[in-house]
Design a protein around this motif. Structure first.
Motif, PDB file in Angstrom:
ATOM      1  N   SER A 265      -4.857  15.057 -12.371  1.00 43.37           N
ATOM      2  CA  SER A 265      -4.179  15.046 -11.085  1.00 43.37           C
ATOM      3  C   SER A 265      -5.177  14.952  -9.926  1.00 43.37           C
ATOM      4  CB  SER A 265      -3.321  16.307 -10.918  1.00 43.37           C
ATOM      5  OG  SER A 265      -2.733  16.356  -9.641  1.00 43.37           O
ATOM      6  N   CYS A 266      -6.262  15.672 -10.038  1.00 47.73           N
ATOM      7  CA  CYS A 266      -7.279  15.643  -8.980  1.00 47.73           C
ATOM      8  C   CYS A 266      -7.837  14.228  -8.779  1.00 47.73           C
ATOM      9  CB  CYS A 266      -8.414  16.608  -9.310  1.00 47.73           C
ATOM     10  SG  CYS A 266      -7.980  18.349  -9.101  1.00 47.73           S
ATOM     11  N   ARG A 267      -8.048  13.518  -9.885  1.00 45.52           N
ATOM     12  CA  ARG A 267      -8.570  12.159  -9.763  1.00 45.52           C
ATOM     13  C   ARG A 267      -7.524  11.226  -9.138  1.00 45.52           C
ATOM     14  NH1 ARG A 267     -12.839   9.233 -12.074  1.00 45.52           N
ATOM     15  NH2 ARG A 267     -13.784  11.294 -12.178  1.00 45.52           N
ATOM     16  N   VAL A 268      -6.272  11.388  -9.535  1.00 51.82           N
ATOM     17  CA  VAL A 268      -5.201  10.556  -8.965  1.00 51.82           C
ATOM     18  C   VAL A 268      -5.077  10.809  -7.463  1.00 51.82           C
ATOM     19  CG1 VAL A 268      -2.717  10.094  -8.964  1.00 51.82           C
ATOM     20  CG2 VAL A 268      -3.934  10.382 -11.141  1.00 51.82           C
ATOM     21  N   LYS A 269      -5.153  12.071  -7.059  1.00 51.41           N
ATOM     22  CA  LYS A 269      -5.077  12.402  -5.626  1.00 51.41           C
ATOM     23  C   LYS A 269      -6.255  11.810  -4.871  1.00 51.41           C
ATOM     24  CE  LYS A 269      -2.564  16.755  -6.242  1.00 51.41           C
ATOM     25  NZ  LYS A 269      -2.674  18.232  -6.285  1.00 51.41           N
TER      26      LYS A 269
ATOM     27  N   GLU B 228       0.828  -1.204   0.000  1.00 55.59           N
ATOM     28  CA  GLU B 228       0.000   0.000   0.000  1.00 55.59           C
ATOM     29  C   GLU B 228       0.865   1.257   0.000  1.00 55.59           C
ATOM     30  OE1 GLU B 228      -3.015   2.197   3.070  1.00 55.59           O
ATOM     31  OE2 GLU B 228      -3.412   0.063   2.650  1.00 55.59           O
ATOM     32  N   LYS B 229       1.952   1.228   0.751  1.00 57.27           N
ATOM     33  CA  LYS B 229       2.863   2.370   0.792  1.00 57.27           C
ATOM     34  C   LYS B 229       3.460   2.634  -0.585  1.00 57.27           C
ATOM     35  CE  LYS B 229       7.022   4.073   3.177  1.00 57.27           C
ATOM     36  NZ  LYS B 229       8.063   3.768   4.194  1.00 57.27           N
ATOM     37  N   GLU B 230       3.899   1.569  -1.256  1.00 57.81           N
ATOM     38  CA  GLU B 230       4.489   1.700  -2.600  1.00 57.81           C
ATOM     39  C   GLU B 230       3.446   2.249  -3.580  1.00 57.81           C
ATOM     40  OE1 GLU B 230       7.491   0.697  -4.121  1.00 57.81           O
ATOM     41  OE2 GLU B 230       8.549   0.101  -2.304  1.00 57.81           O
ATOM     42  N   TYR B 231       2.249   1.707  -3.515  1.00 55.92           N
ATOM     43  CA  TYR B 231       1.172   2.118  -4.413  1.00 55.92           C
ATOM     44  C   TYR B 231       0.845   3.597  -4.229  1.00 55.92           C
ATOM     45  CZ  TYR B 231      -3.549   2.266  -6.434  1.00 55.92           C
ATOM     46  OH  TYR B 231      -4.667   2.603  -7.160  1.00 55.92           O
ATOM     47  N   LYS B 232       0.692   4.018  -2.991  1.00 56.22           N
ATOM     48  CA  LYS B 232       0.389   5.428  -2.721  1.00 56.22           C
ATOM     49  C   LYS B 232       1.542   6.329  -3.150  1.00 56.22           C
ATOM     50  CE  LYS B 232      -2.983   4.992   1.025  1.00 56.22           C
ATOM     51  NZ  LYS B 232      -3.310   5.359   2.425  1.00 56.22           N
ATOM     52  N   ASN B 233       2.755   5.835  -3.010  1.00 56.41           N
ATOM     53  CA  ASN B 233       3.923   6.604  -3.432  1.00 56.41           C
ATOM     54  C   ASN B 233       3.909   6.819  -4.945  1.00 56.41           C
ATOM     55  OD1 ASN B 233       6.577   7.857  -2.992  1.00 56.41           O
ATOM     56  ND2 ASN B 233       7.423   6.044  -4.006  1.00 56.41           N
ATOM     57  N   ASN B 234       3.518   5.784  -5.695  1.00 49.10           N
ATOM     58  CA  ASN B 234       3.399   5.924  -7.152  1.00 49.10           C
ATOM     59  C   ASN B 234       2.333   6.956  -7.516  1.00 49.10           C
ATOM     60  OD1 ASN B 234       3.831   2.353  -7.526  1.00 49.10           O
ATOM     61  ND2 ASN B 234       5.378   3.952  -7.747  1.00 49.10           N
ATOM     62  N   LEU B 235       1.210   6.908  -6.824  1.00 49.38           N
ATOM     63  CA  LEU B 235       0.132   7.863  -7.102  1.00 49.38           C
ATOM     64  C   LEU B 235       0.557   9.287  -6.751  1.00 49.38           C
ATOM     65  CD1 LEU B 235      -3.026   5.931  -5.837  1.00 49.38           C
ATOM     66  CD2 LEU B 235      -2.150   6.101  -8.167  1.00 49.38           C
ATOM     67  N   GLU B 236       1.291   9.430  -5.659  1.00 50.49           N
ATOM     68  CA  GLU B 236       1.748  10.762  -5.261  1.00 50.49           C
ATOM     69  C   GLU B 236       2.722  11.342  -6.285  1.00 50.49           C
ATOM     70  OE1 GLU B 236       3.835  13.065  -1.443  1.00 50.49           O
ATOM     71  OE2 GLU B 236       3.322  10.944  -1.313  1.00 50.49           O
ATOM     72  N   LYS B 237       3.674  10.536  -6.731  1.00 48.19           N
ATOM     73  CA  LYS B 237       4.629  11.002  -7.741  1.00 48.19           C
ATOM     74  C   LYS B 237       3.926  11.294  -9.062  1.00 48.19           C
ATOM     75  CE  LYS B 237       8.802   8.759  -5.957  1.00 48.19           C
ATOM     76  NZ  LYS B 237       9.870   7.758  -6.221  1.00 48.19           N
ATOM     77  N   CYS B 238       2.919  10.516  -9.368  1.00 43.16           N
ATOM     78  CA  CYS B 238       2.142  10.744 -10.594  1.00 43.16           C
ATOM     79  C   CYS B 238       1.438  12.097 -10.529  1.00 43.16           C
ATOM     80  CB  CYS B 238       1.125   9.615 -10.772  1.00 43.16           C
ATOM     81  SG  CYS B 238       0.068   9.782 -12.221  1.00 43.16           S
ATOM     82  N   SER B 239       0.766  12.374  -9.437  1.00 49.96           N
ATOM     83  CA  SER B 239       0.043  13.643  -9.304  1.00 49.96           C
ATOM     84  C   SER B 239       0.997  14.829  -9.247  1.00 49.96           C
ATOM     85  CB  SER B 239      -0.861  13.620  -8.069  1.00 49.96           C
ATOM     86  OG  SER B 239      -0.114  13.502  -6.881  1.00 49.96           O
ATOM     87  N   GLU B 240       2.173  14.643  -8.655  1.00 48.98           N
ATOM     88  CA  GLU B 240       3.158  15.725  -8.608  1.00 48.98           C
ATOM     89  C   GLU B 240       3.606  16.110 -10.012  1.00 48.98           C
ATOM     90  OE1 GLU B 240       6.354  14.389  -6.176  1.00 48.98           O
ATOM     91  OE2 GLU B 240       5.335  14.798  -4.272  1.00 48.98           O
ATOM     92  N   ALA B 241       3.876  15.118 -10.849  1.00 49.81           N
ATOM     93  CA  ALA B 241       4.289  15.402 -12.225  1.00 49.81           C
ATOM     94  C   ALA B 241       3.162  16.095 -12.993  1.00 49.81           C
ATOM     95  CB  ALA B 241       4.703  14.107 -12.929  1.00 49.81           C
ATOM     96  N   LEU B 242       1.934  15.654 -12.767  1.00 52.07           N
ATOM     97  CA  LEU B 242       0.792  16.289 -13.430  1.00 52.07           C
ATOM     98  C   LEU B 242       0.621  17.732 -12.952  1.00 52.07           C
ATOM     99  CD1 LEU B 242      -1.721  13.301 -13.248  1.00 52.07           C
ATOM    100  CD2 LEU B 242      -0.707  14.233 -15.345  1.00 52.07           C
ATOM    101  N   ASP B 243       0.800  17.953 -11.663  1.00 50.25           N
ATOM    102  CA  ASP B 243       0.703  19.311 -11.132  1.00 50.25           C
ATOM    103  C   ASP B 243       1.766  20.221 -11.744  1.00 50.25           C
ATOM    104  OD1 ASP B 243      -1.453  18.742  -9.533  1.00 50.25           O
ATOM    105  OD2 ASP B 243      -0.256  18.347  -7.735  1.00 50.25           O
ATOM    106  N   ASN B 244       2.951  19.679 -11.949  1.00 51.28           N
ATOM    107  CA  ASN B 244       4.030  20.474 -12.533  1.00 51.28           C
ATOM    108  C   ASN B 244       3.737  20.850 -13.989  1.00 51.28           C
ATOM    109  OD1 ASN B 244       5.607  20.592 -10.213  1.00 51.28           O
ATOM    110  ND2 ASN B 244       6.682  18.683 -10.689  1.00 51.28           N
ATOM    111  N   ILE B 245       2.929  20.033 -14.654  1.00 52.22           N
ATOM    112  CA  ILE B 245       2.527  20.379 -16.025  1.00 52.22           C
ATOM    113  C   ILE B 245       1.737  21.683 -16.026  1.00 52.22           C
ATOM    114  CG2 ILE B 245       0.972  19.713 -17.923  1.00 52.22           C
ATOM    115  CD1 ILE B 245       1.826  16.846 -17.550  1.00 52.22           C
ATOM    116  N   THR B 246       0.943  21.881 -14.976  1.00 51.88           N
ATOM    117  CA  THR B 246       0.113  23.094 -14.932  1.00 51.88           C
ATOM    118  C   THR B 246       0.959  24.360 -14.793  1.00 51.88           C
ATOM    119  OG1 THR B 246      -0.153  22.986 -12.523  1.00 51.88           O
ATOM    120  CG2 THR B 246      -1.756  21.796 -13.865  1.00 51.88           C
ATOM    121  N   ASN B 247       2.231  24.191 -14.408  1.00 52.48           N
ATOM    122  CA  ASN B 247       3.114  25.352 -14.260  1.00 52.48           C
ATOM    123  C   ASN B 247       4.178  25.435 -15.349  1.00 52.48           C
ATOM    124  OD1 ASN B 247       1.875  26.101 -11.764  1.00 52.48           O
ATOM    125  ND2 ASN B 247       3.052  24.501 -10.737  1.00 52.48           N
TER     126      ASN B 247
END
Length: 593
Positions: free
Chosen positions: A144-148, A40-59
């Motif tokens: 990103s919102c859905r991934v979060k 679960e920790k690994e899975y959530k870590n993947n989702l967090e890194k995924c949303s971070e990259a998506l958030d950076n696209i917005t900037n």
């Protein structure tokens, strides 16, 4: 009434999930939940890194930055894919859906359309020759919102070892049947890199659950095979040898999976679409037939024999001159060889493998074989009869009542009549073609041209993004719960000078949904060389003509300007040899006689 139905459906879903969670015997070979906590920790870590990259696209400000960040987000998404697709299939499909308007038609009063979002939409925006930067940022934020949301509401506490095995097998099959085809990467063409990342996720899962292995050599075999598969993915998309990968890697991994079931001492009590003990995706015993019907015993030989007898009985029709076999002749691969069946406005499709789908008729208007039979019986242009008349005939027959009594312990009824006919159709799945025998290591007779053709089918030509192996129809792996429809723009004639789209509106005629005009169910390509003429209107008489139609871009290639056409792109740019190889492969799908 709708609210009540909605609550009932939700209750059924929740009950099904409960059964699913409790479906298998507990495995007591491990004493703690540490592995699942780590997973679960690994899975959530993947989702967090995924949303971070998506958030950076917005900037981000440049298209190159968009591509780089999108690539990172997609990599993390693929790391998360095996678990996400298993524990939350609905959200997984939403995040990974094609860039096509989604239409949900439960009935004539409940029709919903929704705009797609997620990775495929974002990819096509970023790789557009004229990218809309603001729209890219908007889609990235939405995704990103859905991934979060998934990360913040995720728990793997309900999982046990048998779920881990399901996750592994689903991912292996998903890569083989969809991942390597380019199904979900139509612009960046990152399918092979995506598949490599999915396999890395599987490697990580196995590492976490290494302590579950009694046979440590088996664990090492898994890691070795995954690394070999990852090495195989390091190829050009068009050059990748998909035939060899499935034959030598996918099937090898399925064999390891079966050994792991034994090693982990797991017992399954719920059946899945694919049988548990398979070592090939292309075998007569690959599919669990009960997944495609509500019958409890559809493979009963007595039911199949009776169903075959009724299938060929012309007295079921009002005129006493038409049977199911009139339009579905065994000698013609269960078609009738005509452009359109007499009195019917559409071509007669093969019934071989017809039972292995979740929608029937070209417009998908019926959800089950048994219901499909009702339509044939009552159709004025077919049997022109009624269920009551059909039952009355069968009951008066000198032979049928005794057979029904022996099988069902009851008299003939419209339900059990339909059940036995459906059982017969469900038995028409030989999986005995030259291709099946070769990819399953039963013989070694495929020519290089035929192998090339399969690789083109699964790769450059994108055929397999609609005609999914191993059924080569529109029933979507790996859950096999939906049979897709496509808009390809079939013309009314072969005239390329002044082409006109065929006037049959397909699915539109069922519920009059505007953006369902010209949509038709994706049929099987098995035995395709025996089932000419082709398309719902029988417009093409050779496989070469069909390949040319797709190579030229379908209806839009003919100039129809169809807004919702579902083909991946305008032209395939196949060479003459590639087209010839593709046809050679299609001919290997003929079952042996």
């Amino acid at each position: 009434m709708k609210n009540i139905l909605s609550l009932v459906k939700k209750a059924i879903v929740l009950y099904s999930l409960l059964l699913f969670t409790l479906s298998c015997k507990k495995d007591n070979s491990y004493e703690s939940r540490d592995s699942f906590i780590q997973l679960e920790k690994e899975y959530k870590n993947n989702l967090e890194k995924c949303s971070e990259a998506l958030d950076n696209i917005t900037n981000a400000l440049s298209i190159e930055d968009f591509k780089s960040l999108y690539s990172e987000a997609r990599k993390q998404f693929k790391f998360a894919e095996p678990i996400m697709a298993f524990i939350d299939e609905s959200n997984y499909k939403s995040l990974n859906q094609p860039n096509i308007i989604k239409v949900t038609e439960e009935d004539g009063t409940n029709i919903r359309t929704s705009k797609p979002f997620g990775f495929q939409v974002l990819e096509e925006l970023i790789y557009n020759p004229n990218p809309d930067l603001k729209q890219i940022q908007k889609e990235a934020k939405l995704t990103s919102c859905r991934v979060k949301l998934l990360k913040n509401n995720c728990s793997l506490s309900q999982l046990d070892n048998h779920h881990i095995l399901w996750i592994l097998r689903d991912a292996i099959n998903r890569v083989a049947l969809k991942g390597i085809t380019g199904f979900d990467s139509t612009a960046a063409f990152s399918s092979l890199e995506d598949s490599k990342n999915v396999y890395q996720s599987l490697k990580n899962i196995l590492f976490i659950f290494e302590t579950s292995f009694t046979d440590k050599a088996l664990y090492k075999q898994w890691i070795s095979e995954i690394e070999k598969s990852q090495k195989a993915f390091e190829a050009d998309f068009n050059d990748f040898d998909r035939y060899t990968f499935i034959k030598n890697h996918t099937h090898k991994t399925l064999s390891l999976w079966n050994k792991t079931v034994t090693d982990w001492k797991v017992t399954f009590s719920i059946k899945q679409p694919l049988q548990y003990n398979i070592v090939s995706l292309f075998d007569k015993n690959t599919f669990n037939i009960t997944h495609f019907t509500d019958q409890e015993d559809p493979t009963n030989p007595a039911k199949i024999a009776l169903g075959k007898q009724l299938f060929n009985d012309k007295k079921l029709s009002d005129s006493k001159t038409i049977s199911c076999a009139s339009c579905h002749q065994a000698k013609l691969a269960f078609t009738d060889g005509k452009s359109k069946s007499p009195g019917i406005k559409r071509n007669s499709p093969t019934l071989l493998y017809a039972g292995l789908q979740k929608g029937f008729f070209y417009d998908n208007r019926t959800g089950g074989l048994e219901g499909q039979i009702v339509d044939v019986v009552t159709n004025p242009n077919e049997f022109h009869s009624s269920l009551e008349k059909m039952v009355a005939y069968v009951k008066k027959s000198p032979e049928y009542p005794a057979i029904f009594q022996k099988i069902f312990k009851q008299s003939p009824s419209d339900y059990n009549i339909r059940m036995v006919i459906a059982s017969y159709i469900l038995s028409l799945n030989p999986f005995d073609s030259k291709f099946d025998r070769n990819i399953s290591n039963k013989e070694n007779t495929l020519t290089q041209s035929e192998k090339n053709g399969f690789n083109i089918f699964m790769g450059k030509a994108k055929c397999a993004t609609c005609h999914f192996a191993p059924l080569f129809n529109g029933t979507v792996p790996v859950s096999f719960r939906e049979s897709e429809m496509e808009l390809i723009g079939v013309p009314e004639s072969k005239n390329k000078i002044k082409p006109k789209i065929d006037l049959d509106l397909g699915r539109f005629e069922v519920f009059k949904t505007e953006n369902r005009k010209y949509f038709f169910k994706t049929p099987t390509l098995r035995n395709i060389a025996k089932t000419a003429p082709y398309m719902h209107n029988g417009v093409y008489t050779t496989l070469e003509e069909v390949v040319d139609f797709y190579n030229d871009g379908g209806g839009n290639g003919l100039g129809f300007q169809l807004e919702f056409q579902t083909l991946p792109f305008d032209k395939l740019e196949l060479t003459s040899k590639e087209k010839s190889d593709l046809v050679a492969f299609l001919k290997t799908l003929n079952d042996y006689e």
